[in-house]
Design an enzyme around this catalytic site. Structure first.
Site, PDB file in Angstrom:
ATOM      1  N   SER A  35       0.843  -1.188   0.000  1.00 32.62           N
ATOM      2  CA  SER A  35       0.000   0.000   0.000  1.00 32.62           C
ATOM      3  C   SER A  35       0.889   1.253   0.000  1.00 32.62           C
ATOM      4  O   SER A  35       1.681   1.438  -0.926  1.00 32.62           O
ATOM      5  CB  SER A  35      -0.954  -0.040   1.203  1.00 32.62           C
ATOM      6  N   HIS A  44      -7.937  -5.221  -0.717  1.00 26.54           N
ATOM      7  CA  HIS A  44      -6.662  -4.545  -0.465  1.00 26.54           C
ATOM      8  C   HIS A  44      -5.646  -5.469   0.201  1.00 26.54           C
ATOM      9  O   HIS A  44      -4.451  -5.167   0.213  1.00 26.54           O
ATOM     10  CB  HIS A  44      -6.905  -3.306   0.397  1.00 26.54           C
TER      11      HIS A  44
END
Length: 693
Positions: A552, A667
């Site tokens: 991320s 994610h």
């Protein structure tokens, strides 16, 4: 690898036309054909490593282990847990009493079998969370996502019948905010249609929705602005202290909050970047900036407490339950019936405190006796809707470090005893392994801590295969953790692991974070580079045997330092990354992160972002380490286009790259334990291929 370090002023490369915009079409036929082609190229390369199959099997066994700690939340005398294992890959939502929970093999009361539900409905359901009204009610709101996305479907569930409520509260797939007002009314922010979401894709409007009422007829009670991150609402059902809180996040760190009293919105004064919450008759304020008020100046990172009614009247008389030092910061707080529990980081090791009013009405502190140093987390168990709650003064305490499996204990504010309830098994033999904390000196002289986990028999001979992990963003600390996968697949086979505590994270509170945001974001990368250089100078490893990993914002980190200092590394694991910082604010939730990075549409801000944006700074003719880039089609937080375009541009310029994209997983790039084990095995195989002696 390149022999020259990063130029002091890298070019602010801006493409006149981005040739890979088509890869931003997440589920477009052409884009997915490209994804499948890259997967077909990368998987055989990584699966060829001799340990791949054994590692994948072992990692899944670890993830599915029935001896893992069933993390639980207390409500209404029950401990609620969501559980996955080999027989239940999607998972079971279940509960047990504390007495049953204490047993080695509790007899769980299963509330919902997600595997059975997914099969019956032919849906790829992934558990998100449950919000139960509590008290005498048996109603819950269950959020499920398709394939692990952030967007959820919300459905009302009855604990008494173990079924979804026919004609009950149901919301279609969206990034939804919902909480109970009472059993027949909820506050909801969701996709009501055009104009109801912010630019970041989160709710802008909060409505009061009554049972049996069409969603389109729900009444608006609060509105944010399109440029906000989100509007929000929460309800405190504590008897005698019921409150309805609404507000809006004007950016990632700043909020406006109010009390909803009937249909009236009553604004609450506070510093914009402070977090404010109520606890019974008290108000607590967590500061992110210095605050001069009431004749005193409270430093950022402090936790203040005051009488709530007096505060709402305008009085500003506080007691500080925590003030930071150069090495101590507040990680979080929670409550028992009568005390405030603090989780404190002390040089990136956990400590805990309990605060209470004494007979004279003064706040007094007691240190909670617990293992140290490592990662300690305490959390109060009190359910204020339970009269005479027997767990009112109890808390859970978890402890772990790099070589010590997690333990879960039951504590009480009434004594200094931690009663061990559960312990995770050791998934690797840590005999002979050791951990040390070291400090690197960054470009501007700042001392940056990092942990080194040494495998058995390792010596500082300059050639140890070493994996350096970092994040450095959003005030998120990187704390010691126990990993069965790293332990069995990396440490036990001679790999050194390093965890860097760089600026931008939360290891030393708001100041540590704020030192590396916006125009100073490069300081995160300077810190990470300094740790890498220190590892080489200390002969722990060399550039040939040093790899980096991050996900991320950490994917942006490793992408940026790979481009800036390709001479330092021979492996880069880049997970669900941001990489095209020219367009990040236009992709999915990206607009919500401009408080961290800046706005690339503002020329003055693009001037600093452009210097580190990996996608724009790639150059042909430079010898970069061959990265392994991993993402997920179903990631609706960080757009998979970042990873796709970076890989495509590297290929265009003639750079070697491995790319893998999971078609589901959100994610986390994994929808279940099998996918998570597969991803870990691919990454470990890649690291050994690149860094092995």
């Amino acid at each position: 690898m390149a022999q020259t370090p990063r130029a002091s002023t890298p070019p602010a490369a801006t493409m006149a036309v981005d040739p890979y915009l088509w890869l931003e079409d997440v589920t477009g036929e052409r884009a997915l054909a490209w994804v499948r082609e890259r997967n077909a190229v990368s998987r055989p390369v990584l699966e060829a490593h001799p340990d791949f199959q054994a590692n994948r099997t072992r990692f899944k066994e670890i993830l599915d282990s029935k001896e893992s700690i069933p993390v639980a939340r207390h409500q209404g005398g029950w401990l609620y847990n969501f559980w996955r294992d080999e027989q239940h890959p999607r998972g079971l939502w279940r509960r047990a009493t504390l007495a049953e929970y204490r047993k080695p093999q509790p007899a769980w009361d299963v509330l919902l079998d997600l595997d059975a539900l997914a099969k019956a409905e032919n849906e790829n359901w992934v558990w998100a969370h449950a919000n139960c009204l509590g008290g005498k009610s048996t109603r819950c709101l269950i959020a499920l996502s398709r394939g692990g996305a952030d967007a959820n479907v919300v459905r009302e569930f009855d604990l008494a019948t173990r079924t979804f409520v026919a004609g009950g509260f149901t919301l279609p797939e969206a990034k939804t905010e919902v909480d109970w007002l009472d059993e027949n009314t909820v506050l909801v922010g969701t996709d009501f249609g055009p104009g109801s979401l912010t630019d970041s894709g989160y709710p802008r409007v909060i409505k009061r929705w009554k049972r049996g009422q069409p969603l389109a007829s729900a009444v608006t009670v609060y509105e944010g602005q399109a440029t906000d991150v989100a509007a929000f609402a929460s309800v405190d059902h504590t008897p005698g202290f019921e409150r309805v809180n609404v507000g809006r996040s004007t950016d990632f760190y700043n909020t406006e909050v109010a009390l909803l009293q009937g249909d009236k919105v009553v604004a609450i004064d506070k510093p914009a970047d402070a977090q404010l919450g109520f606890w019974r008759d008290q108000v607590l304020i967590d500061l992110r900036s210095d605050w001069a008020v009431g004749g005193a100046t409270w430093p950022r990172g402090s936790l203040l407490v005051a009488d709530a009614a007096a505060y709402l009247r305008g009085e500003r008389k506080f007691t500080a339950l925590f003030t930071p030092t150069a090495t101590r910061s507040l990680a979080s707080h929670s409550f028992t019936r009568s005390q405030v529990l603090l989780n404190v980081l002390d040089n990136v090791a956990g400590r805990a405190e309990a605060w209470r009013h004494d007979a004279a009405g003064r706040w007094v502190k007691k240190d909670i006796v617990a293992p140290y140093p490592g990662t300690l987390q305490i959390s109060g168990l009190h359910d204020p809707q339970v009269a005479d709650d027997p767990l009112g003064e109890n808390f859970f305490a978890t402890y772990t470090d790099f070589l010590t499996p997690d333990t879960l204990s039951l504590g009480s504010t009434a004594n200094d005893t931690l009663d061990k309830l559960k312990a995770r098994p050791a998934f690797f033999d840590a005999t002979g392994m050791r951990t040390e904390q070291r400090f690197a000196t960054s470009k501007d002289g700042t001392k940056v801590p990092y942990f080194v986990i040494w495998p058995k028999g390792a010596k500082a001979d300059g050639s140890d295969p070493t994996m350096l992990y970092g994040y450095g963003g959003f005030e998120v600390p990187m704390n010691p953790f126990y990993s069965g996968a790293f332990g069995s697949g990396w440490y036990a086979k001679g790999g050194v692991f390093v965890l860097a505590n760089i600026r931008g994270g939360g290891e030393f509170g708001p100041a540590w974070h704020q030192a590396a945001i916006k125009q100073n974001k490069q300081k995160s990368y300077d810190d990470f580079i300094a740790v890498a250089e220190d590892l080489i100078a200390a002969k722990i490893t060399d550039a040939r045997h040093l790899g980096i990993e991050g996900g991320s914002n950490g994917g942006l980190l490793v992408g940026a330092v790979m481009v800036q200092r390709p001479d330092l590394f021979n492996a880069v694991v880049c997970q669900v990354p941001l990489l095209d910082m020219r367009r990040f604010n236009q992709l999915l939730a990206g607009a919500s992160w401009m408080a961290e990075y800046g706005n690339p549409d503002v020329p003055e801000e693009w001037a600093w972002i452009s210097k580190y944006s990996p996608y724009q700074n790639l150059k042909p003719g430079v010898r970069y380490p061959k990265p392994f880039i991993v993402t997920s089609t179903r990631d609706d937080r960080v757009h998979p286009g970042h990873a796709r375009k970076m890989a495509a541009r590297m290929m265009e310029q003639g750079h070697p790259v491995l790319y893998h994209e999971y078609i589901e997983g959100g994610h986390s790039a994994a929808a279940d334990n099998a996918q998570r084990a597969d991803r870990q095995a691919l990454e470990i195989a890649y690291l050994w291929q690149q860094l092995g002696r």
